[in-house]
Design an enzyme around this catalytic site. Structure first.
Site, mmCIF file in Angstrom:
data_model
loop_
_atom_site.group_PDB
_atom_site.id
_atom_site.type_symbol
_atom_site.label_atom_id
_atom_site.label_comp_id
_atom_site.label_asym_id
_atom_site.label_seq_id
_atom_site.Cartn_x
_atom_site.Cartn_y
_atom_site.Cartn_z
ATOM 1 N N GLY A 58 0.822 -1.199 0.000
ATOM 2 C CA GLY A 58 0.000 0.000 0.000
ATOM 3 C C GLY A 58 0.858 1.251 0.000
ATOM 4 N N SER A 67 5.302 -5.146 -2.181
ATOM 5 C CA SER A 67 5.090 -3.772 -2.636
ATOM 6 C C SER A 67 5.663 -2.791 -1.621
ATOM 7 C CB SER A 67 3.595 -3.540 -2.905
ATOM 8 O OG SER A 67 3.384 -2.337 -3.590
#
Length: 517
Positions: free
Chosen positions: A121, A206
């Site tokens: 995120g 991520s």
């Protein structure tokens, strides 16, 4: 699935005996497994302890550790996540410094390897309550202790406020310092849950991978983990303090605060502060305002992988990986950015999505010459992946190899989703294979024999690194220069030398710009 903040006054007095017990209560047959004062659950063949507080913090201040001793407390449901845009279905609170533990047995003598997961995120959104990242299957199938961590995000964790005074000297890296505090909790307490504090591996996808790369340049994190794995997440450079200050000012303008009103920013309702995160980023010129780690010269005294790999990280064995078509996850094949795509407008559309400044038509011509059979859509996704989401991983792996770091292993996930034919092998698609959560909501892996075989291989590789400092696949050879050996995880698992080498060379003709820096 998520609990509100725990009110200790609701706990029965008779359970206070548990807090006074110096050795964790074991016995899998117990209806209420307990470790110290934490009361957990039996879950999918392992013990789970959710919503364990590891710290407390006031807004824009450094967190302090939560005491280990105290009255018994239920640890059976996820705690609130950091306030953010999106994820409105989950309880959110600034009081969000909680972690979760899954363990095969809470036996201090077990000394199992520990895997600590940081969520994606970017640095702005996300949480570890996602069904894809729940640790029961990984703990059971991998015979490891799994820890997942929530922490402060966006402006709450990374707004640069030091120009307002030394009171805010840590402000640009508070989210990172939260993760360090969580790792200190693991060092001090994970043995009670059956974990080995001398074998702690951090892994993240991520933004979680980017957080790990950043920790590898933070002195306070040195020695808190002994292996690392990043999945489609890199951090070559941090945000510079001048850019970070420009972003803080943009946030304050969006919130209609006077330029010097830091007290207003510190005390306003958090819902209002979150609304301000929609402001346009003044550095990148598009998208919501970015907040991430800041080169503050104290907590983060250098960039993680520029001009080279941070020396403190060179002794840490590391897996780095990406997916074959990262950008199919956030450049929707069915969306407006692909509608009407043709060879005449490909260069223009591709240019808006990459982070390397090359003549877009020249790039398209090179792709068409090298891969004449590819469709316009294939070129679009290959170029946006190689010019946006992949270069950071190449830089990090190459810099580690140049510096003679502890062994590095690189992978590429190429297995296309059997669930969505247009998805290919996209960003986040390696998560369920590593966690074993193939059938969880949000998984694109499918549950067929191919998915199960790939999950067994990837889960085994990651847990092997945690246990021994080497991936649990004997055929996976080290990444060195020049061959750039890479494990390709597809329907056929194999080693290749420098896959996509021509794309790597093409995009290396101009500097990579770290998003947000």
């Amino acid at each position: 699935m998520t609990a509100a903040p725990i009110n200790r006054r609701t706990l029965v007095k008779s359970a206070a005996i548990l807090a006074a017990t110096p050795t964790p209560l074991l016995a899998r047959s117990s209806k209420t497994p307990a470790v110290g004062r934490y009361l957990g659950l039996d879950e999918q063949g392992v013990l789970s302890f959710k919503g364990i507080r590891y710290g407390r913090a006031e807004r824009f201040a450094r967190a302090v550790a939560e005491p280990w001793a105290g009255p018994p407390i239920a640890a059976r449901a996820f705690a609130p996540i950091c306030p953010q845009r999106g994820l409105d279905s989950e309880p959110q609170s600034e009081d969000c410094l909680f972690l979760n533990v899954w363990t095969p047995e809470a036996n201090p003598a077990a000394r199992r390897a520990v895997m600590v997961y940081f969520h994606g995120g970017a640095y702005t959104t996300g949480s570890v309550t996602d069904p894809l990242t729940r640790g029961a299957r990984l703990a059971a199938e991998g015979d490891v202790v799994v820890v997942t961590v929530n922490h402060r995000l966006n402006a709450l964790g990374y707004a640069w406020l030091k120009p307002f005074g030394n009171r805010y000297a840590d402000s640009g890296n508070l989210g990172q310092l939260d993760l360090i505090l969580a790792l200190q909790w693991v060092r001090d307490h994970i043995a009670a849950f059956g974990g080995d504090p001398a074998r702690v591996m951090v892994f993240g996808q991520s933004g979680g991978g980017a957080k790990i790369a950043t920790l590898m340049a933070m002195p306070a994190a040195h020695g808190l983990f002994h292996a690392a794995a990043t999945m489609s997440g890199q951090q070559v450079q941090a945000s510079g303090p001048m850019h970070a200050w420009t972003r803080t000012q943009a946030l304050m303008r969006a919130l209609k605060l006077a330029p010097g009103d830091v007290e207003g920013l510190r005390t306003m309702p958090v819902a209002r502060l979150v609304e301000g995160l929609a402001a346009t980023d003044p550095v990148m010129g598009s998208g919501p305002v970015y907040f991430g780690p800041v080169l503050d010269m104290t907590n983060l005294p250098r960039h993680p992988f520029w001009p080279d790999a941070a020396p403190q990280s060179l002794t840490v064995p590391m897996i780095l990986g990406n997916t074959r078509e990262e950008t199919r996850a956030f450049l929707d094949p069915r969306g407006s950015k692909l509608k009407g795509l043709d060879w005449n407008n490909l260069a223009e559309r591709m240019a808006k999505e990459v982070k390397i400044d090359l003549d877009p038509q020249w790039v398209v011509d090179r792709y068409r010459a090298h891969e004449p059979g590819w469709s316009v859509e294939q070129v679009f996704y290959a170029a946006t992946t190689a010019g946006r989401s992949w270069p950071g991983q190449v830089i990090e792996a190459d810099e580690r190899a140049k510096a003679g770091a502890a062994a590095t292993w690189v992978y590429q996930l190429e297995r296309p989703s059997p669930v969505d034919p247009l998805r290919g092998a996209a960003h986040t698609d390696d998560i369920p294979y590593v966690f074993g959560t193939l059938d969880a909501p949000g998984s694109f892996s499918g549950t067929d024999a191919g998915a199960r075989a790939l999950s067994k291989a990837m889960l085994g590789a990651f847990t092997g690194l945690a246990k021994t400092g080497k991936p649990g696949l004997s055929a996976w050879t080290n990444y060195i220069l020049p061959p750039r050996a890479t494990m390709v995880f597809g329907d056929r698992i194999r080693m290749e030398e420098d896959p996509r080498g021509w794309e790597r060379e093409l995009w290396a003709k101009a500097p990579y710009v770290q998003p947000g820096s």
